[in-house]
Every structure is written in C-alpha cells, then in structure tokens.
Design a protein around this motif. Structure first.
Motif, mmCIF file in Angstrom:
data_model
loop_
_atom_site.group_PDB
_atom_site.id
_atom_site.type_symbol
_atom_site.label_atom_id
_atom_site.label_comp_id
_atom_site.label_asym_id
_atom_site.label_seq_id
_atom_site.Cartn_x
_atom_site.Cartn_y
_atom_site.Cartn_z
ATOM 1 N N VAL A 44 0.862 -1.189 0.000
ATOM 2 C CA VAL A 44 0.000 0.000 0.000
ATOM 3 C C VAL A 44 0.901 1.242 0.000
ATOM 4 O O VAL A 44 0.669 2.200 -0.744
ATOM 5 N N ARG A 45 1.955 1.188 0.798
ATOM 6 C CA ARG A 45 2.852 2.337 0.882
ATOM 7 C C ARG A 45 3.533 2.604 -0.453
ATOM 8 O O ARG A 45 3.680 3.750 -0.897
ATOM 9 N N GLN A 46 3.944 1.508 -1.113
ATOM 10 C CA GLN A 46 4.637 1.686 -2.389
ATOM 11 C C GLN A 46 3.720 2.312 -3.442
ATOM 12 O O GLN A 46 4.172 3.046 -4.307
ATOM 13 N N LEU A 47 2.427 2.032 -3.306
ATOM 14 C CA LEU A 47 1.481 2.567 -4.285
ATOM 15 C C LEU A 47 1.090 4.020 -3.952
ATOM 16 O O LEU A 47 0.511 4.715 -4.776
ATOM 17 N N SER A 48 1.441 4.471 -2.738
ATOM 18 C CA SER A 48 0.985 5.787 -2.278
ATOM 19 C C SER A 48 1.894 6.894 -2.770
ATOM 20 O O SER A 48 3.119 6.755 -2.739
ATOM 21 N N SER A 49 1.284 7.984 -3.177
ATOM 22 C CA SER A 49 2.084 9.156 -3.544
ATOM 23 C C SER A 49 2.346 9.971 -2.277
ATOM 24 O O SER A 49 1.740 9.707 -1.222
ATOM 25 N N PHE A 50 3.188 10.975 -2.406
ATOM 26 C CA PHE A 50 3.451 11.853 -1.275
ATOM 27 C C PHE A 50 2.134 12.499 -0.816
ATOM 28 O O PHE A 50 1.868 12.618 0.379
ATOM 29 N N SER A 51 1.305 12.864 -1.798
ATOM 30 C CA SER A 51 0.018 13.504 -1.480
ATOM 31 C C SER A 51 -0.874 12.579 -0.642
ATOM 32 O O SER A 51 -1.500 13.021 0.327
ATOM 33 N N ASP A 52 -0.913 11.272 -0.983
ATOM 34 C CA ASP A 52 -1.742 10.321 -0.216
ATOM 35 C C ASP A 52 -1.262 10.241 1.234
ATOM 36 O O ASP A 52 -2.071 10.236 2.170
ATOM 37 N N LEU A 53 0.055 10.159 1.404
ATOM 38 C CA LEU A 53 0.607 10.042 2.764
ATOM 39 C C LEU A 53 0.348 11.332 3.551
ATOM 40 O O LEU A 53 0.000 11.296 4.736
ATOM 41 N N ALA A 54 0.498 12.470 2.849
ATOM 42 C CA ALA A 54 0.298 13.757 3.526
ATOM 43 C C ALA A 54 -1.163 13.917 3.950
ATOM 44 O O ALA A 54 -1.447 14.325 5.076
ATOM 45 N N VAL A 55 -2.106 13.564 3.059
ATOM 46 C CA VAL A 55 -3.538 13.706 3.384
ATOM 47 C C VAL A 55 -3.871 12.891 4.628
ATOM 48 O O VAL A 55 -4.521 13.381 5.559
ATOM 49 N N ASN A 56 -3.389 11.637 4.661
ATOM 50 C CA ASN A 56 -3.679 10.792 5.827
ATOM 51 C C ASN A 56 -3.109 11.393 7.105
ATOM 52 O O ASN A 56 -3.799 11.444 8.131
ATOM 53 N N SER A 57 -1.853 11.833 7.035
ATOM 54 C CA SER A 57 -1.199 12.337 8.245
ATOM 55 C C SER A 57 -1.886 13.614 8.731
ATOM 56 O O SER A 57 -2.120 13.778 9.935
ATOM 57 N N ILE A 58 -2.202 14.520 7.784
ATOM 58 C CA ILE A 58 -2.812 15.793 8.202
ATOM 59 C C ILE A 58 -4.209 15.538 8.790
ATOM 60 O O ILE A 58 -4.573 16.095 9.820
ATOM 61 N N LEU A 59 -4.980 14.654 8.127
ATOM 62 C CA LEU A 59 -6.323 14.355 8.650
ATOM 63 C C LEU A 59 -6.236 13.749 10.048
ATOM 64 O O LEU A 59 -7.008 14.098 10.933
ATOM 65 N N PHE A 71 -7.944 24.467 7.704
ATOM 66 C CA PHE A 71 -7.895 25.313 6.505
ATOM 67 C C PHE A 71 -6.838 24.815 5.524
ATOM 68 O O PHE A 71 -7.041 24.852 4.310
ATOM 69 N N ALA A 72 -5.720 24.340 6.058
ATOM 70 C CA ALA A 72 -4.666 23.820 5.160
ATOM 71 C C ALA A 72 -5.200 22.650 4.336
ATOM 72 O O ALA A 72 -4.944 22.554 3.134
ATOM 73 N N ILE A 73 -5.988 21.769 4.962
ATOM 74 C CA ILE A 73 -6.500 20.614 4.205
ATOM 75 C C ILE A 73 -7.534 21.088 3.174
ATOM 76 O O ILE A 73 -7.622 20.515 2.085
ATOM 77 N N PHE A 74 -8.263 22.166 3.485
ATOM 78 C CA PHE A 74 -9.205 22.697 2.470
ATOM 79 C C PHE A 74 -8.425 23.186 1.244
ATOM 80 O O PHE A 74 -8.872 23.029 0.112
ATOM 81 N N ALA A 75 -7.240 23.801 1.506
ATOM 82 C CA ALA A 75 -6.443 24.310 0.383
ATOM 83 C C ALA A 75 -5.893 23.165 -0.468
ATOM 84 O O ALA A 75 -5.817 23.259 -1.694
ATOM 85 N N LEU A 76 -5.517 22.072 0.180
ATOM 86 C CA LEU A 76 -4.924 20.947 -0.555
ATOM 87 C C LEU A 76 -5.988 20.080 -1.235
ATOM 88 O O LEU A 76 -5.700 19.378 -2.204
ATOM 89 N N TRP A 77 -7.191 20.110 -0.677
ATOM 90 C CA TRP A 77 -8.301 19.214 -1.072
ATOM 91 C C TRP A 77 -8.404 18.962 -2.584
ATOM 92 O O TRP A 77 -8.388 17.810 -3.039
ATOM 93 N N PRO A 78 -8.528 20.056 -3.414
ATOM 94 C CA PRO A 78 -8.781 19.804 -4.836
ATOM 95 C C PRO A 78 -7.643 19.084 -5.543
ATOM 96 O O PRO A 78 -7.846 18.546 -6.629
ATOM 97 N N PHE A 79 -6.454 19.088 -4.947
ATOM 98 C CA PHE A 79 -5.293 18.495 -5.619
ATOM 99 C C PHE A 79 -5.005 17.089 -5.106
ATOM 100 O O PHE A 79 -3.955 16.510 -5.401
#
Ligand code: HEM
Length: 229
Positions: free
Chosen positions: A119-134, A193-201
C-alpha cells in the motif's frame, strides 16, 4: 503581533478558501479523468474496510456537529431552549463519541497506509500527507473537546471561534477573536484550513462524487434496448 494575527486569521483562511474553490474548477477542467478516491482495496481489504467504515461513520455526524456549533449563533440555540449546559453535554458526549470513532478509523487507515509495504509503495506523497494531516486534525479536535474544554472551562468557542468563522463568510472576520483561543483549537482550525487548500489536488475530491442516488434508486436498473434492423 497584529500582523501575525491578520495573516493567520484573515489572509491565510481566504487563501485556503480561494484555493479550494478555484482548485476544484481547475482540477475538473484539466484532470477530470483522474477524479478518484484511488482505492487500494485490491492490495489489502480487511483493515481498509474497518478503518474506512469507522472513519466515515464518525466524520458524517462530526460534520453536522460542526455546522451546528460553528454555523448557528449561541443566541439562536438559547432561543429554542438549548442552554449552555445542554449544548455542552451534546457537544462533548455525542460530538466526542463520534470524534473518537473518527479518530480510531483514521488511525487504522494511516497505520495501514504507512505499514503495509504494497500500500505504501502505491501511495504518492500527497496520499501520505492527506492521511497524516487528517489524523492530526481529528486527534487535536478530539483532544480539544475532551482535554482543553476541561482544563480551560471558561473558554467558549461559540463566542470566539464560531463568531470569527461566520465573519469569514460575511467578509468581516475579526482576528482579535482568535488571538487568545487555546493553542490546540488554533492548531485544529489552521490545519483544517490547510486541508481545504490541498483538497482539490488530492484524492479527497472523491467526496463530491458520492453516489447519493444509490440510497433511493431501485436495485436493478432496466434500460430500454434499442434494436437495430
Ligand atoms: C475551519 C474549520 C474547522 C473549525 C473552525 C473547527 C472547529 C472545531 C471545534 C470548535 C471543535 C470542538 C467541539 C467541541 O468541543 O464541542 C472541533 C472538534 C472536532 N473537529 Fe473540527 N473544526 C474545523 C474543521 C474540522 C475538520 C476539517 C475535521 C476533520 C477532518 C474536524 C474534526 C473534528 C473532530 C473529530 C472533533 C472532535 C469531535 C467533535 O467535537 O465533533 N474539524 N472542531
């Protein structure tokens, strides 16, 4: 200090709101075909099912709680008989319960994403960041609900955070209302608010594609078949 408050509680939220709105328009127009939750179910299913179920079961009532607590003025609640004590019980016990459900789900999802090799190998930096921030937003929200509210009993987010938050939508936010808010709440709001900014990407765009019509439609859809001669 005024300039810092002005940035944190006026400029930064508006930048995030603008990125949220225009980012979605940009993503839809340029990357419609990658609009997806990027499911990794085919790699690992069990933890995904439990984590995702708990997270989604928790976050939906939490969102409604936020709409009530942030969107409805305290005086309106009092006018319909919801006094401080009653509100507090609802927010801490019911809100807190669903907060913990969300937190457990988010923890399982994040643990799975980082610890399962495939799962980790398939994850992009964005996927890991979204999980951690959430995970951070949910953790600090639950912490503020149970711990900060108990340690700082005089603090009332409905006369500070909620009033400031509504001010953003009237184009008249008062940063002074946020400057003395306990740090845990400040961090919760800024990271939200940071996650709202990243959301669309990120993969979070899948939220807008929930097939709500599934709930009411018939199980099997019959379609007329056009015969060609
Ligand atoms: C700007 C947006 C947001 C604001 C102003 C905000 C504000 C708050 C406040 C004031 C509380 C405390 C509630 C209480 O003690 O009764 C809270 C709790 C919480 N927040 Fe947020 N929040 C925001 C966004 C988010 C987001 C995006 C998430 C999830 C990803 C989230 C998840 C939670 C959770 C899980 C709790 C604890 C459970 C609860 O009380 O509902 N919040 N938030």
């Amino acid at each position: 200090m005024d300039i810092v408050n002005q940035f944190l509680w006026v400029i930064f939220p508006y930048i995030c709101i603008a990125l949220f709105i225009f980012g979605h328009i940009y993503r839809y127009r340029t990357d419609k075909f990658h609009w997806t939750a990027k499911s990794s179910e085919f790699i690992e299913k069990k933890q995904l099912m439990i984590g995702s179920l708990l997270f989604h079961l928790g976050i939906i009532p939490v969102v409604f709680g936020h709409i009530g607590g942030l969107g409805i003025p305290k005086s309106w609640m009092q006018a319909i008989g919801v006094n401080d004590h009653l509100y507090h019980i609802g927010a801490v016990y019911i809100g807190g319960f669903f907060g913990v459900v969300t937190l457990v789900g988010m923890f399982i999802l994040t643990f799975r994403r980082f610890s399962k090799k495939n799962v980790r190998q398939l994850s992009s930096f964005s996927d890991l960041a979204v999980n951690s921030i959430l995970l951070f937003i949910v953790f600090i929200g639950v912490y503020a609900t149970f711990i900060t509210n108990a340690v700082v009993p005089d603090f009332d987010y409905r006369t500070t955070i909620s009033v400031w938050f509504r001010g953003l939508f009237y184009l008249n936010p008062n940063p002074a209302l946020m400057s003395n808010v306990p740090l845990t709440f400040q961090l919760h709001v800024l990271t939200a608010f940071a996650i709202f900014a990243l959301w669309p990407f990120t993969r979070l765009v899948h939220v807008w594609s929930v097939p709500l019509n599934y709930a009411g439609r018939s199980y099997i859809l019959y379609r007329r078949h056009k015969h060609t001669k």
